[in-house]
Design an enzyme around this catalytic site. Structure first.
Site, PDB file in Angstrom:
ATOM      1  N   ASP A 203      -2.111  -2.639   5.491  1.00 41.38           N
ATOM      2  CA  ASP A 203      -2.432  -1.756   4.367  1.00 41.38           C
ATOM      3  C   ASP A 203      -1.418  -0.618   4.347  1.00 41.38           C
ATOM      4  O   ASP A 203      -1.151   0.011   5.380  1.00 41.38           O
ATOM      5  CB  ASP A 203      -3.847  -1.195   4.518  1.00 41.38           C
ATOM      6  CG  ASP A 203      -4.242  -0.312   3.348  1.00 41.38           C
ATOM      7  OD1 ASP A 203      -4.678  -0.853   2.321  1.00 41.38           O
ATOM      8  OD2 ASP A 203      -4.096   0.933   3.469  1.00 41.38           O
ATOM      9  N   ASN A 211       2.357   6.044  -6.505  1.00 36.34           N
ATOM     10  CA  ASN A 211       1.876   5.676  -7.832  1.00 36.34           C
ATOM     11  C   ASN A 211       1.518   6.906  -8.649  1.00 36.34           C
ATOM     12  O   ASN A 211       1.863   7.021  -9.837  1.00 36.34           O
ATOM     13  CB  ASN A 211       0.642   4.768  -7.714  1.00 36.34           C
ATOM     14  CG  ASN A 211       1.002   3.306  -7.857  1.00 36.34           C
ATOM     15  OD1 ASN A 211       2.097   2.952  -8.272  1.00 36.34           O
ATOM     16  ND2 ASN A 211       0.081   2.438  -7.480  1.00 36.34           N
ATOM     17  N   HIS A 216       3.500   3.734 -12.028  1.00 32.09           N
ATOM     18  CA  HIS A 216       3.260   2.383 -11.512  1.00 32.09           C
ATOM     19  C   HIS A 216       4.534   1.547 -11.422  1.00 32.09           C
ATOM     20  O   HIS A 216       4.619   0.648 -10.580  1.00 32.09           O
ATOM     21  CB  HIS A 216       2.231   1.666 -12.396  1.00 32.09           C
ATOM     22  CG  HIS A 216       0.844   2.217 -12.232  1.00 32.09           C
ATOM     23  ND1 HIS A 216       0.076   1.963 -11.130  1.00 32.09           N
ATOM     24  CD2 HIS A 216       0.105   3.047 -13.021  1.00 32.09           C
ATOM     25  CE1 HIS A 216      -1.086   2.578 -11.241  1.00 32.09           C
ATOM     26  NE2 HIS A 216      -1.091   3.249 -12.373  1.00 32.09           N
ATOM     27  N   ASP A 220       5.483  -0.474  -8.204  1.00 36.33           N
ATOM     28  CA  ASP A 220       5.769  -1.915  -8.186  1.00 36.33           C
ATOM     29  C   ASP A 220       7.097  -2.195  -7.494  1.00 36.33           C
ATOM     30  O   ASP A 220       7.225  -3.175  -6.734  1.00 36.33           O
ATOM     31  CB  ASP A 220       5.804  -2.465  -9.615  1.00 36.33           C
ATOM     32  CG  ASP A 220       4.417  -2.557 -10.237  1.00 36.33           C
ATOM     33  OD1 ASP A 220       3.422  -2.413  -9.496  1.00 36.33           O
ATOM     34  OD2 ASP A 220       4.331  -2.787 -11.460  1.00 36.33           O
ATOM     35  N   ASP A 246      -2.067  -2.755  -2.404  1.00 37.30           N
ATOM     36  CA  ASP A 246      -1.081  -2.514  -1.342  1.00 37.30           C
ATOM     37  C   ASP A 246      -1.507  -3.176  -0.039  1.00 37.30           C
ATOM     38  O   ASP A 246      -1.177  -2.704   1.052  1.00 37.30           O
ATOM     39  CB  ASP A 246      -0.877  -1.010  -1.137  1.00 37.30           C
ATOM     40  CG  ASP A 246      -2.177  -0.298  -0.758  1.00 37.30           C
ATOM     41  OD1 ASP A 246      -3.248  -0.939  -0.828  1.00 37.30           O
ATOM     42  OD2 ASP A 246      -2.118   0.891  -0.396  1.00 37.30           O
TER      43      ASP A 246
END
Length: 323
Positions: A203, A211, A216, A220, A246
């Protein structure tokens, strides 16, 4: 006129002293068989002239004839094919069903057989096909030849395979998605000889801030970069996928439990090396939980346990915790 003769000897004291013969007019049956044989040949001629791929073989499975459609399918000209056994240009299919079908046809217990199979071309490529196998008999009912009527379905098979790959692939990173990961883990867990394996749940820490502050699109790009870095850090035999968001999972196949600390450090360093220029001074690291699957444990249960191990790492503030 066609006559069937059935004769029996008459014996006395161990000596043949005479005989009895019966004569049956079988002209009608003979003509019917003759007509059926002619009809079969006319059908075969029509098939050879059609756009279908058609080949004939003898009772042992050796090619007698092949039309242009069949030549194109298997990538061989008829002169080369004649005399070859069908196994010499068949793909890696199981022949058990086909051989059983041939026995049924030979014994008259079936008239035709339908199956899917593949053909191996000289260049090593495979063509996938649907095949109808028929049998032609002579006037006395003996097998004269087998007839293979084949439809090339290679493009259909490839499209299905592409759709299956798409269904198991994460579109953002190109890694396996949840479905693909569960299928891979299930396959590994159910293998007859189950090798040692570690399952890591990864994680990303600090990703939400990227973000929130940079959008975003930047997030990405960072996820793609992390995926690339982790791919470089794992072996070709390992399995890497993205569950979503994530969260990532790695199956370290053939890795002993003692290797967990080293592998966790390698993954964490790979994540931290994934730098994206437009996220400024944002730092991203990883919390990693690693578990050893138990005998008989399901794929879903292994992931649940690895997820719990990861959250314990995150709560404790440690970098990684192999279980």
């Amino acid at each position: 006129c066609s006559i069937s003769v059935n004769a029996h000897p008459i014996e006395e004291d161990g000596r043949i002293v005479g005989g009895v013969a019966t004569f049956t007019d079988v002209t009608a049956e003979y003509l019917a068989a003759d007509q059926a044989s002619d009809n079969q040949r006319q059908l075969l001629d029509a098939l050879h002239a059609s756009d279908l791929a058609v080949a004939t073989s003898d009772a042992d499975g050796r090619v007698l004839t092949a039309n242009p459609g069949f030549e194109n399918l298997v990538g061989r000209a008829e002169p080369e094919l004649i005399g070859m056994h069908f196994t010499e240009f068949s793909g890696p299919d199981s022949f058990d069903d086909t051989l059983e079908a041939v026995r049924l046809l030979r014994d008259g217990r079936a008239d035709q057989f339908h199956t899917s199979k593949s053909y191996l071309r000289p260049d090593g490529s495979l063509r996938h096909a649907l095949m109808n196998l028929l049998v032609l008999r002579d006037r006395v009912g003996a097998i004269e030849r087998h007839v293979s009527i084949v439809q090339d379905v290679t493009e259909h098979v490839r499209n299905e395979q592409a759709l299956e790959i798409e269904a198991r692939t994460d579109p953002l990173t190109g890694l396996l998605n949840r479905r693909g990961l569960l299928a891979s883990l299930d396959t590994a867990l159910s293998a007859p000889t189950n090798p040692s394996m570690l399952v890591a749940f990864v994680d990303l820490d600090g990703f939400k801030s990227v973000n929130d502050r940079h959008g975003h699109d930047a997030g990405d790009r960072l996820l793609r970069k992390v995926a690339e870095s982790m791919e470089d850090a794992v072996r070709a035999s390992d399995v890497l996928g993205r569950l979503g968001g994530d969260e990532f999972v790695i199956l370290f196949v053939g890795a002993p439990a003692s290797a967990a600390p080293r592998l966790a450090r390698s993954v964490r360093e790979a994540v931290e090396s994934a730098v994206v220029s437009d996220v400024g001074d944002e730092t991203v690291s990883a919390s990693i939980g690693i578990v050893v699957p138990d005998a008989g444990e399901s794929a879903a249960d292994v992931l649940t346990r690895a997820d719990a191990a990861m959250y314990e790492v995150k709560r404790s503030g440690r970098r990684e915790r192999p279980e």
